[in-house]
Design a protein around this motif. Structure first.
Motif, PDB file in Angstrom:
ATOM      1  N   MET A 212      10.509   3.169   6.235  1.00  0.00           N
ATOM      2  CA  MET A 212       9.151   3.645   6.011  1.00  0.00           C
ATOM      3  C   MET A 212       8.351   2.524   5.346  1.00  0.00           C
ATOM      4  O   MET A 212       8.719   2.026   4.279  1.00  0.00           O
ATOM      5  N   ALA A 213       7.285   2.130   6.002  1.00  0.00           N
ATOM      6  CA  ALA A 213       6.402   1.099   5.461  1.00  0.00           C
ATOM      7  C   ALA A 213       5.392   1.726   4.506  1.00  0.00           C
ATOM      8  O   ALA A 213       5.038   2.901   4.645  1.00  0.00           O
ATOM      9  N   TYR A 214       4.949   0.932   3.538  1.00  0.00           N
ATOM     10  CA  TYR A 214       3.871   1.406   2.666  1.00  0.00           C
ATOM     11  C   TYR A 214       3.029   0.216   2.220  1.00  0.00           C
ATOM     12  O   TYR A 214       3.501  -0.915   2.129  1.00  0.00           O
ATOM     13  N   TRP A 215       1.762   0.523   1.983  1.00  0.00           N
ATOM     14  CA  TRP A 215       0.781  -0.474   1.564  1.00  0.00           C
ATOM     15  C   TRP A 215       0.543  -0.316   0.070  1.00  0.00           C
ATOM     16  O   TRP A 215       0.268   0.785  -0.406  1.00  0.00           O
ATOM     17  N   GLU A 216       0.660  -1.406  -0.659  1.00  0.00           N
ATOM     18  CA  GLU A 216       0.538  -1.355  -2.120  1.00  0.00           C
ATOM     19  C   GLU A 216      -0.633  -2.221  -2.569  1.00  0.00           C
ATOM     20  O   GLU A 216      -0.745  -3.389  -2.191  1.00  0.00           O
ATOM     21  N   TRP A 217      -1.497  -1.613  -3.374  1.00  0.00           N
ATOM     22  CA  TRP A 217      -2.682  -2.279  -3.917  1.00  0.00           C
ATOM     23  C   TRP A 217      -2.564  -2.361  -5.434  1.00  0.00           C
ATOM     24  O   TRP A 217      -1.980  -1.492  -6.074  1.00  0.00           O
ATOM     25  N   GLY A 218      -3.177  -3.395  -6.021  1.00  0.00           N
ATOM     26  CA  GLY A 218      -3.224  -3.494  -7.477  1.00  0.00           C
ATOM     27  C   GLY A 218      -2.008  -4.184  -8.052  1.00  0.00           C
ATOM     28  O   GLY A 218      -1.148  -4.730  -7.345  1.00  0.00           O
ATOM     29  N   ASP A 219      -1.900  -4.131  -9.368  1.00  0.00           N
ATOM     30  CA  ASP A 219      -0.829  -4.793 -10.117  1.00  0.00           C
ATOM     31  C   ASP A 219       0.505  -4.123  -9.788  1.00  0.00           C
ATOM     32  O   ASP A 219       0.697  -2.938 -10.074  1.00  0.00           O
ATOM     33  N   PRO A 220       1.471  -4.850  -9.205  1.00  0.00           N
ATOM     34  CA  PRO A 220       2.747  -4.224  -8.848  1.00  0.00           C
ATOM     35  C   PRO A 220       3.557  -3.767 -10.054  1.00  0.00           C
ATOM     36  O   PRO A 220       4.504  -2.979  -9.905  1.00  0.00           O
ATOM     37  N   ALA A 221       3.193  -4.227 -11.246  1.00  0.00           N
ATOM     38  CA  ALA A 221       3.897  -3.802 -12.461  1.00  0.00           C
ATOM     39  C   ALA A 221       3.210  -2.617 -13.139  1.00  0.00           C
ATOM     40  O   ALA A 221       3.733  -2.080 -14.123  1.00  0.00           O
ATOM     41  N   ASN A 222       2.057  -2.207 -12.631  1.00  0.00           N
ATOM     42  CA  ASN A 222       1.319  -1.105 -13.240  1.00  0.00           C
ATOM     43  C   ASN A 222       2.103   0.189 -13.080  1.00  0.00           C
ATOM     44  O   ASN A 222       2.476   0.580 -11.969  1.00  0.00           O
ATOM     45  N   ARG A 223       2.346   0.881 -14.179  1.00  0.00           N
ATOM     46  CA  ARG A 223       3.115   2.118 -14.125  1.00  0.00           C
ATOM     47  C   ARG A 223       2.224   3.337 -13.905  1.00  0.00           C
ATOM     48  O   ARG A 223       2.718   4.461 -13.831  1.00  0.00           O
ATOM     49  N   ARG A 224       0.930   3.117 -13.821  1.00  0.00           N
ATOM     50  CA  ARG A 224       0.020   4.199 -13.449  1.00  0.00           C
ATOM     51  C   ARG A 224      -0.162   4.127 -11.935  1.00  0.00           C
ATOM     52  O   ARG A 224      -0.784   3.194 -11.425  1.00  0.00           O
ATOM     53  N   VAL A 225       0.381   5.106 -11.228  1.00  0.00           N
ATOM     54  CA  VAL A 225       0.487   5.049  -9.771  1.00  0.00           C
ATOM     55  C   VAL A 225      -0.184   6.261  -9.141  1.00  0.00           C
ATOM     56  O   VAL A 225      -0.042   7.393  -9.626  1.00  0.00           O
TER      57      VAL A 225
ATOM     58  N   LEU B  33       9.482   3.259  -6.536  1.00  0.00           N
ATOM     59  CA  LEU B  33       8.353   2.884  -7.392  1.00  0.00           C
ATOM     60  C   LEU B  33       8.734   2.840  -8.864  1.00  0.00           C
ATOM     61  O   LEU B  33       8.068   2.187  -9.656  1.00  0.00           O
ATOM     62  N   ASP B  34       9.792   3.565  -9.248  1.00  0.00           N
ATOM     63  CA  ASP B  34      10.361   3.482 -10.592  1.00  0.00           C
ATOM     64  C   ASP B  34       9.341   3.794 -11.680  1.00  0.00           C
ATOM     65  O   ASP B  34       9.144   3.024 -12.629  1.00  0.00           O
ATOM     66  N   VAL B  35       8.669   4.939 -11.521  1.00  0.00           N
ATOM     67  CA  VAL B  35       7.750   5.421 -12.547  1.00  0.00           C
ATOM     68  C   VAL B  35       8.077   6.879 -12.852  1.00  0.00           C
ATOM     69  O   VAL B  35       8.693   7.576 -12.043  1.00  0.00           O
ATOM     70  N   ASP B  36       7.652   7.350 -14.017  1.00  0.00           N
ATOM     71  CA  ASP B  36       7.983   8.706 -14.437  1.00  0.00           C
ATOM     72  C   ASP B  36       7.080   9.758 -13.797  1.00  0.00           C
ATOM     73  O   ASP B  36       7.484  10.907 -13.636  1.00  0.00           O
ATOM     74  N   ALA B  37       5.839   9.367 -13.477  1.00  0.00           N
ATOM     75  CA  ALA B  37       4.881  10.333 -12.942  1.00  0.00           C
ATOM     76  C   ALA B  37       3.929   9.616 -11.998  1.00  0.00           C
ATOM     77  O   ALA B  37       3.663   8.416 -12.157  1.00  0.00           O
ATOM     78  N   VAL B  38       3.419  10.348 -11.009  1.00  0.00           N
ATOM     79  CA  VAL B  38       2.424   9.794 -10.089  1.00  0.00           C
ATOM     80  C   VAL B  38       1.340  10.835  -9.842  1.00  0.00           C
ATOM     81  O   VAL B  38       1.577  12.049  -9.971  1.00  0.00           O
ATOM     82  N   ASP B  39       0.173  10.357  -9.506  1.00  0.00           N
ATOM     83  CA  ASP B  39      -0.872  11.227  -8.972  1.00  0.00           C
ATOM     84  C   ASP B  39      -0.792  11.175  -7.449  1.00  0.00           C
ATOM     85  O   ASP B  39      -0.230  10.233  -6.878  1.00  0.00           O
ATOM     86  N   TRP B  40      -1.366  12.179  -6.786  1.00  0.00           N
ATOM     87  CA  TRP B  40      -1.195  12.302  -5.338  1.00  0.00           C
ATOM     88  C   TRP B  40      -2.521  12.680  -4.682  1.00  0.00           C
ATOM     89  O   TRP B  40      -3.197  13.609  -5.125  1.00  0.00           O
ATOM     90  N   VAL B  41      -2.880  11.944  -3.633  1.00  0.00           N
ATOM     91  CA  VAL B  41      -4.020  12.282  -2.793  1.00  0.00           C
ATOM     92  C   VAL B  41      -3.484  12.470  -1.382  1.00  0.00           C
ATOM     93  O   VAL B  41      -2.913  11.540  -0.808  1.00  0.00           O
TER      94      VAL B  41
END
Length: 288
Positions: free
Chosen positions: A20-33, A96-104
């Protein structure tokens, strides 16, 4: 101009592994996803405008759901179904290795988000459902089924844009520049021209849906929706033939009691390209 990074993750299906491909924008270390997931016959670049709005604050992740865009096609079309897509997204969130994400989520992407948010221990923090809910008008499914998976070939980008616009006018007004930008990722090179970017087999399980199956699915989706406890924003095209006004109103009264915003002159579904649509989503996500 800011451009995304193309990444991939391996996911499990009934016959092995798929990419599965995905497009990532912004700081790759940002934990706000924030994860943005597209509709049935679309792909992750649909969210370019929103990603550019948010990538200064968020790491924005826009997958191409399997069978679409840059992702693999499945050997077994039965895997083109919401529960399997939810499982793929669980794998993506682990990457993504984060505790929480927002979803659109737009249309199908909203149903995937609904399924994920209803799971015990879900990592979803805030949810945007774009023109979709537990009750889906069967006539709209028939309309979409009329073109989904049909063979197509276009000689030029402009010809493809015109053909896709003919079946997408419910998206509401767009400039020619906006529509060409949304069309380019919808195409794959095919000889001297282009063909649709998705596996035609995604239409196989879709066309098996009967009114009876749709009714049974609706009952399950309402049960899932009623379990939600996270802040939820519901967007609706005021002329939508997929999400009725009555269903949208019911979603404001039960479950997470979604906040409803309707856009005049738009059907199914708002593309989140226009300034008013972008502002509503941005304000909701950044209010936390």
């Amino acid at each position: 101009m800011t451009e995304p990074r193309l990444k991939q993750v391996q996911c499990l299906d009934s016959l092995g592994l798929h990419r599965m491909a995905y497009w990532e924008w912004g700081d790759p270390a940002n934990r706000r996803v924030v994860v943005c997931v597209h509709g049935l016959s679309r792909q992750g670049r649909d969210f370019d405008a929103l990603a550019r709005e948010l990538c200064g604050t968020y790491r924005v992740v826009c997958p191409d759901v399997v069978g679409r865009g840059q992702s693999d096609w499945l050997q077994d079309p039965a895997g083109y179904a919401i529960p399997a897509y939810v499982a793929d997204m669980v794998t993506l969130l682990a990457r993504l290795d984060v505790d929480a994400v927002d979803w659109v989520g737009t249309s199908m992407g909203g149903l995937i988000g609904l399924g994920l948010a209803a799971l015990p221990g879900s990592p979803l923090r805030r949810l945007v459902l774009n023109d979709v809910g537990p009750a889906i008008q069967f006539a709209a499914l028939q309309r979409i089924g009329g073109y989904l998976g049909q063979p197509a070939h276009w000689a030029t980008l402009e010809e493809a844009a015109d053909a896709l616009w003919a079946i997408s006018k419910s998206f509401g007004p767009h400039t020619r520049e906006q529509w060409l930008a949304m069309t380019r990722p919808q195409l794959k090179p095919d000889g001297a021209g282009f063909k649709p970017h998705y596996d035609p087999a995604i239409a196989v399980p879709f066309r098996m849906v009967t009114p009876e199956l749709a009714a049974a699915g609706e009952a399950m989706l309402w049960q899932a929706y009623d379990r939600l406890q996270l802040p939820t924003l519901l967007l609706r095209g005021a002329d939508s033939d997929l999400l009725s006004h009555d269903t949208a109103q019911a979603m404001t009264q039960r479950g997470p009691r979604a906040r409803l915003v309707e856009f005049a002159g738009v059907g199914h579904a708002p593309t989140l390209q226009q300034d008013d649509q972008l502002q509503v989503v941005r304000d909701f996500l950044l209010a936390a």
